[in-house]
Design a protein around this motif. Structure first.
Motif, mmCIF file in Angstrom:
data_model
loop_
_atom_site.group_PDB
_atom_site.id
_atom_site.type_symbol
_atom_site.label_atom_id
_atom_site.label_comp_id
_atom_site.label_asym_id
_atom_site.label_seq_id
_atom_site.Cartn_x
_atom_site.Cartn_y
_atom_site.Cartn_z
ATOM 1 N N ILE A 1 0.837 -1.198 0.000
ATOM 2 C CA ILE A 1 0.000 0.000 0.000
ATOM 3 C C ILE A 1 0.873 1.250 0.000
ATOM 4 C CG2 ILE A 1 -1.646 1.322 1.377
ATOM 5 C CD1 ILE A 1 -2.813 -1.336 2.328
ATOM 6 N N ILE A 2 1.907 1.218 0.814
ATOM 7 C CA ILE A 2 2.794 2.390 0.916
ATOM 8 C C ILE A 2 3.491 2.650 -0.409
ATOM 9 C CG2 ILE A 2 4.895 3.243 2.013
ATOM 10 C CD1 ILE A 2 4.005 1.745 4.548
ATOM 11 N N MET A 3 4.075 1.610 -0.997
ATOM 12 C CA MET A 3 4.881 1.805 -2.208
ATOM 13 C C MET A 3 4.027 2.251 -3.387
ATOM 14 S SD MET A 3 7.837 1.307 -1.073
ATOM 15 C CE MET A 3 8.701 1.477 -2.612
ATOM 16 N N TYR A 4 2.790 1.776 -3.461
ATOM 17 C CA TYR A 4 1.936 2.179 -4.574
ATOM 18 C C TYR A 4 1.238 3.515 -4.325
ATOM 19 C CZ TYR A 4 2.419 -2.325 -6.904
ATOM 20 O OH TYR A 4 2.923 -3.422 -7.565
ATOM 21 N N SER A 5 1.321 4.042 -3.101
ATOM 22 C CA SER A 5 0.630 5.290 -2.770
ATOM 23 C C SER A 5 1.544 6.497 -2.854
ATOM 24 C CB SER A 5 0.021 5.202 -1.360
ATOM 25 O OG SER A 5 -0.907 4.141 -1.272
ATOM 26 N N SER B 1 10.431 6.578 -3.506
ATOM 27 C CA SER B 1 10.499 5.150 -3.164
ATOM 28 C C SER B 1 11.773 4.803 -2.427
ATOM 29 C CB SER B 1 10.401 4.300 -4.441
ATOM 30 O OG SER B 1 9.176 4.539 -5.110
ATOM 31 N N HIS B 2 12.868 5.417 -2.836
ATOM 32 C CA HIS B 2 14.137 5.052 -2.204
ATOM 33 C C HIS B 2 14.179 5.436 -0.734
ATOM 34 C CE1 HIS B 2 14.778 9.285 -3.277
ATOM 35 N NE2 HIS B 2 15.701 9.304 -2.348
ATOM 36 N N ALA C 1 8.964 -4.490 -1.511
ATOM 37 C CA ALA C 1 9.045 -3.040 -1.687
ATOM 38 C C ALA C 1 10.087 -2.672 -2.733
ATOM 39 C CB ALA C 1 9.373 -2.368 -0.353
ATOM 40 N N ALA C 2 11.210 -3.383 -2.746
ATOM 41 C CA ALA C 2 12.270 -3.054 -3.694
ATOM 42 C C ALA C 2 11.864 -3.346 -5.129
ATOM 43 C CB ALA C 2 13.543 -3.832 -3.341
ATOM 44 N N VAL C 3 11.117 -4.416 -5.328
ATOM 45 C CA VAL C 3 10.647 -4.739 -6.687
ATOM 46 C C VAL C 3 9.719 -3.646 -7.196
ATOM 47 C CG1 VAL C 3 9.240 -6.334 -8.016
ATOM 48 C CG2 VAL C 3 10.943 -7.213 -6.417
ATOM 49 N N ILE C 4 8.854 -3.139 -6.327
ATOM 50 C CA ILE C 4 7.972 -2.041 -6.730
ATOM 51 C C ILE C 4 8.768 -0.764 -6.946
ATOM 52 C CG2 ILE C 4 6.002 -0.638 -6.023
ATOM 53 C CD1 ILE C 4 5.060 -3.039 -4.350
ATOM 54 N N ALA C 5 9.739 -0.513 -6.082
ATOM 55 C CA ALA C 5 10.538 0.705 -6.199
ATOM 56 C C ALA C 5 11.388 0.696 -7.449
ATOM 57 C CB ALA C 5 11.422 0.873 -4.967
ATOM 58 N N ALA C 6 11.796 -0.487 -7.917
ATOM 59 C CA ALA C 6 12.665 -0.563 -9.087
ATOM 60 C C ALA C 6 11.980 -0.043 -10.337
ATOM 61 C CB ALA C 6 13.131 -1.998 -9.306
ATOM 62 N N SER D 1 15.448 -11.342 -6.563
ATOM 63 C CA SER D 1 14.222 -10.709 -7.054
ATOM 64 C C SER D 1 14.429 -9.236 -7.340
ATOM 65 C CB SER D 1 13.093 -10.895 -6.036
ATOM 66 O OG SER D 1 13.423 -10.272 -4.808
ATOM 67 N N PHE D 2 15.203 -8.572 -6.515
ATOM 68 C CA PHE D 2 15.449 -7.152 -6.752
ATOM 69 C C PHE D 2 16.379 -6.948 -7.943
ATOM 70 C CE2 PHE D 2 17.838 -3.181 -5.430
ATOM 71 C CZ PHE D 2 16.886 -2.344 -5.967
ATOM 72 N N ALA D 3 17.408 -7.777 -8.036
ATOM 73 C CA ALA D 3 18.352 -7.625 -9.146
ATOM 74 C C ALA D 3 17.689 -7.877 -10.490
ATOM 75 C CB ALA D 3 19.538 -8.570 -8.958
ATOM 76 N N SER D 4 16.690 -8.740 -10.515
ATOM 77 C CA SER D 4 16.024 -9.045 -11.785
ATOM 78 C C SER D 4 15.277 -7.843 -12.350
ATOM 79 C CB SER D 4 15.060 -10.218 -11.601
ATOM 80 O OG SER D 4 14.023 -9.875 -10.693
ATOM 81 N N THR D 5 14.991 -6.858 -11.519
ATOM 82 C CA THR D 5 14.264 -5.677 -11.992
ATOM 83 C C THR D 5 15.182 -4.545 -12.415
ATOM 84 O OG1 THR D 5 14.119 -4.736 -9.755
ATOM 85 C CG2 THR D 5 12.371 -6.241 -10.433
ATOM 86 N N LEU D 6 16.483 -4.699 -12.180
ATOM 87 C CA LEU D 6 17.418 -3.610 -12.458
ATOM 88 C C LEU D 6 17.798 -3.591 -13.938
ATOM 89 C CD1 LEU D 6 19.842 -3.949 -9.414
ATOM 90 C CD2 LEU D 6 17.979 -2.311 -9.695
ATOM 91 N N PRO D 7 18.155 -2.425 -14.455
ATOM 92 C CA PRO D 7 18.685 -2.375 -15.826
ATOM 93 C C PRO D 7 20.040 -3.055 -15.897
ATOM 94 C CG PRO D 7 18.813 -0.220 -14.748
ATOM 95 C CD PRO D 7 18.015 -1.097 -13.854
#
Length: 817
Positions: free
Chosen positions: A277-281, A287-288, A319-324, A384-390
């Motif tokens: 809820i927090i990350m999408y709001s 986000s960082h 949270a990190a996946v959403i923030a990415a 999971s977080f690294a998979s979202t990074l460029p």
């Protein structure tokens, strides 16, 4: 006089008469609308009277509350609401003060209906945009009261729900009224956030209970409107959506404290939902800040139970996946650094069995199990977080993780002793697991960027460790990097397919960048594959990984030269199994034979040379009939069928280098290179990584020197060049090259295994010989000019030129002018 005026209605002020006229004789009749219109018109015509109207209404309401005349209380609040909606003059501030006093009086009441009535009026007021700012208004009481209502524990479930919903609506009204007004008390102060946020989270916790009370799907929309959890979620989203950059911290900290106080990290379902809820709001650029708060909270809980830390890490992962998808900024490496630090701490906790370093035998087993769960959660989060990074950030993360892997051969020492060795091993395994998670699915068209020299050197240094698990991780990591077209799963099992077209391989032409990469690093890769095949502790997974690595190199990075080298490499692996200098067990030898058969079957069909395919097919068919223990179908199974007598393998069971060289040379392949058996270059890794030892440096120098030494030339007798000599040289060229390679191997082996004193004496003799040669060269090249006075005789009767200074020379008279 004033008392007389109060008794006589005609002498009372007009605003009071207008206010009195809106109240009917019977409260059930409701507000007198015609008189209310007159009051509204009067307030608009004489705005200076508005504050007096409000004060008088407040006086009547307080009196009616005290007398329990709740019908007139409702009428008074309705009148106030209408006046607020109609009047927006400059003097409305004093009227609002009276209004808020009346709302506060209702909220203080113990009657739920009055509390709800006051809340509804406050919400209507909160939606009004005032024309003039207020400098002295305070909402502290309302924040406290509404928060208290959110925690209502009334015996009647329906009344409790209404009170809680009123409290949430009241908090929502306070936020709307104050969040954008810089003149109001700052609603983002911790004293307010510590009440608002936990109140909303408290109602969010009961979402499952609220959903379970819904009797049927047909009534779901009505129940959804009456659900405090849904309303609390909307209010929380609105609150976070209005948060500015400097207010995020004050809004997130109460969430973390609430989850700590109520032990909500361990189930982690509610905690994950909250942060989604927090990350999408919040705004994406903020986000960082949330990620930093979670990282700090993880550090603060370093000594908490492993289940608590695992919950924080999994929430951080979500949270990190959403923030990415938004803006992570400089927190990328900070996040990985924190996770790797927690991973090392967890390893220490698992080894010692205690958070303070003291061994506790009674709880060690339980903590090891919990710490293992935490470590897996950290590794999963990293992946999971690294998979979202460029790609560029992912490359930095890969290098960063690899730099943390302890390698004994590098400059920083590793811990010794049993505890230190266990810590080093566990750290290596966990970091390599993390690296495997990051490399999975990594797509990079340029292998020079995906596997730079500094990374590849460190990775391959771990490939030759004694630990079989570590070696397997290294092979899997290499496979993840090289597999750019999703062919890895097609080689998960080793087999000799008659037609590889069923695999539906995705093959692209080797690019220029890949060619450059292989020219630079191919020998390094071949060396480690060759040495990995010779490890005695290999199991089936190792051979499957080696087969997958060879196959993917052939598909992704192979040109004609690489194909030839890979064939030579596999034939050398076959020789390892045949000669068995390493005294390998029967399973390992059969596995090497089977590995060679499977790969050569694959490469022969990739090259599409009919004669090559025919030779490979003939050997495989012969093995099927007489030696099935040399094929993968009988070796790489649950119960392998082996042969204990592998020393007498006949040549028909082997893939012959001479035959392969002959058939491939006829198709345009480099016949000279095919005829050379593969031998690992033992100094490639050190040369590429710039860590060459002194002994190896000397060995290379002596090898070159001995090759070009005049003494060697003198030892070789001069031969007359005839037809027979040339014929012999052509026929014996292969044997001469074999002898040359053997001599080189002996030289290198001598400098690697000989005692230091012997090496020092040998190098000293070479150094003196080199110095004498240099003296001769200097004497020849820097010879003094001949003397005009002639020559003198040396000690041994040889004429020697003697140089005389010019100023001592005697010139003839003819030269004097």
């Amino acid at each position: 006089m004033y008392g007389v005026c109060g008794c006589c209605g005609a002498l009372r002020p007009r605003y009071k008469r207008l206010v009195d006229n809106i109240f009917p004789e019977d409260p059930e009749d409701g507000l007198v609308k015609t008189n209310m219109e007159k009051l509204t018109f009067y307030a608009l015509s004489a705005p200076e009277k508005l504050d007096r109207i409000g004060a008088y209404l407040s006086e009547r309401l307080i009196r009616d509350v005290g007398r329990h005349r709740y019908g007139y209380v409702c009428i008074a609040m309705e009148a106030l609401d209408q006046l607020l909606m109609a009047c927006h003059c400059q003097s409305i501030n004093l009227f609002v003060e009276s209004f808020l006093k009346m709302v506060a009086k209702l909220l203080e009441s113990e009657k739920p209906n009055l509390q709800i009535l006051g809340t509804n009026s406050f919400v209507k007021f909160a939606n009004i945009e005032e024309d003039t700012p207020s400098y002295h208004r305070s909402y502290d009481f309302f924040v406290s009261r509404f928060s208290e209502m959110c925690h209502s524990s009334h015996d009647d479930l329906e009344i409790k729900t209404k009170i809680r919903m009123s409290g949430i609506k009241g908090l929502q009204g306070v936020v709307r009224k104050t969040v954008n007004d810089e003149l109001q008390a700052n609603i983002w102060d911790p004293q307010h956030m510590d009440k608002i946020v936990p109140s909303l989270l408290f109602n969010l916790q009961h979402v499952e209970e609220a959903e379970s009370r819904s009797p049927s799907p047909l009534q779901a929309p009505e129940k959804e409107k009456e659900n405090p959890a849904e309303l609390a979620e909307r209010c929380l989203r609105e609150l976070l959506g209005r948060a500015a950059f400097g207010n995020i911290k004050n809004a997130i900290k109460p969430v973390l404290i609430h989850l700590d106080n109520h032990s909500l990290w361990e189930p982690k379902v509610f905690a994950t939902r909250c942060f989604k809820i927090i990350m999408y709001s919040i705004q994406p650029q903020h986000s960082h800040l949330v990620i930093q708060q979670l990282l700090s909270h993880l550090d603060a809980n370093s000594r908490s139970a492993a289940t608590v830390r695992a919950g924080i890490v999994e929430v951080l992962s979500e949270a990190a996946v959403i923030a990415a998808t938004g803006s992570v900024g400089p927190t990328v490496l900070e996040m990985f650094n924190t996770l790797l630090r927690q991973l090392r701490l967890s390893i220490d906790y698992a080894l010692t069995g205690s958070y303070d370093g003291a061994v506790s035998l009674g709880t060690k087993i339980i903590k090891e199990h919990e710490e293992r769960m935490f470590q897996e959660a950290v590794i999963k989060t990293i992946g999971s977080f690294a998979s979202t990074l460029p790609t560029y950030q992912r490359s930095e993360v890969i290098l960063f993780i690899m730099s943390k892997v302890p390698i004994p051969s590098l400059h920083h020492p590793v811990e010794t002793g049993r505890t230190g060795e266990n810590r080093n091993r566990l750290t290596q395994i966990m970091l390599l697991k993390s690296l495997l998670q990051v490399s999975t699915g990594f797509q990079c068209n340029n292998m020079m960027s995906a596997l730079p020299s500094n990374f590849l050197d460190r990775l391959l240094s771990t490939a030759l460790m004694e630990d079989a698990e570590i070696r397997l991780f290294v092979l899997e990591i290499l496979i993840s990097f090289i597999d750019r077209h999703g062919n890895r799963h097609k080689f998960s099992t080793i087999s000799t397919l008659g037609d590889i077209s069923v695999l539906k391989l995705k093959v692209d032409k080797c690019s220029r960048q890949d060619t450059v990469f292989m020219k630079k690093h191919s020998q390094q890769l071949y060396r480690h594959i060759y040495l990995s095949c010779k490890e005695e502790t290999n199991i089936q997974k190792h051979y499957e990984a080696l087969y997958g690595l060879l196959a993917l190199i052939s598909i992704e990075l192979a040109n004609e030269e690489v194909m030839v080298d890979l064939i030579r490499l596999v034939l050398a692996v076959q020789d390892v199994a045949q000669v068995n200098e390493e005294n390998l067990p029967a399973y390992n030898r059969c596995a090497l034979y089977a590995l060679g058969a499977a790969y050569l079957n694959l490469i022969s069909q990739l090259t599409t040379v009919p004669a090559f395919c025919q030779h490979i097919h003939e050997v495989i068919e012969t093995r099927k009939k007489e030696a099935p223990y040399m094929l993968p179908e009988d070796v790489f199974v649950e119960r392998p069928r082996l042969s204990q007598n592998l020393d007498g393998v006949v040549i028909e069971f082997l893939f012959r280098q001479s035959k392969i060289s002959e058939v491939l040379a006829g198709s345009g392949y480099n016949s000279d290179r095919l005829c050379l058996p593969y031998s690992p270059q033992l100094t490639d890794e050190d040369r590429l990584s710039k860590r060459k030892s002194i002994g190896e440096t000397i060995s290379l120098q002596v090898e070159v020197e001995s090759r070009n030494s005049p003494e060697k030339e003198e030892r070789v007798p001069a031969e007359e060049i005839t037809y027979e000599t040339l014929k012999k040289a052509i026929v014996d060229s292969v044997a001469v090259e074999e002898q040359e390679r053997e001599r080189r191997r002996q030289v290198v082996e001598k400098f690697q295994k000989a005692p230091f004193e012997e090496i020092a004496a040998h190098c000293g003799a070479r150094a003196s010989l080199l110095q004498s040669k240099l003296n001769q060269i200097f004497e020849i090249t820097i010879r003094p000019p001949p003397s005009p006075s002639g020559t003198i005789t040396a000690a041994y009767g040889q004429p020697q030129n003697h140089s005389i200074p010019v100023y001592e020379m005697k010139f003839p008279d003819l030269c004097v002018y």
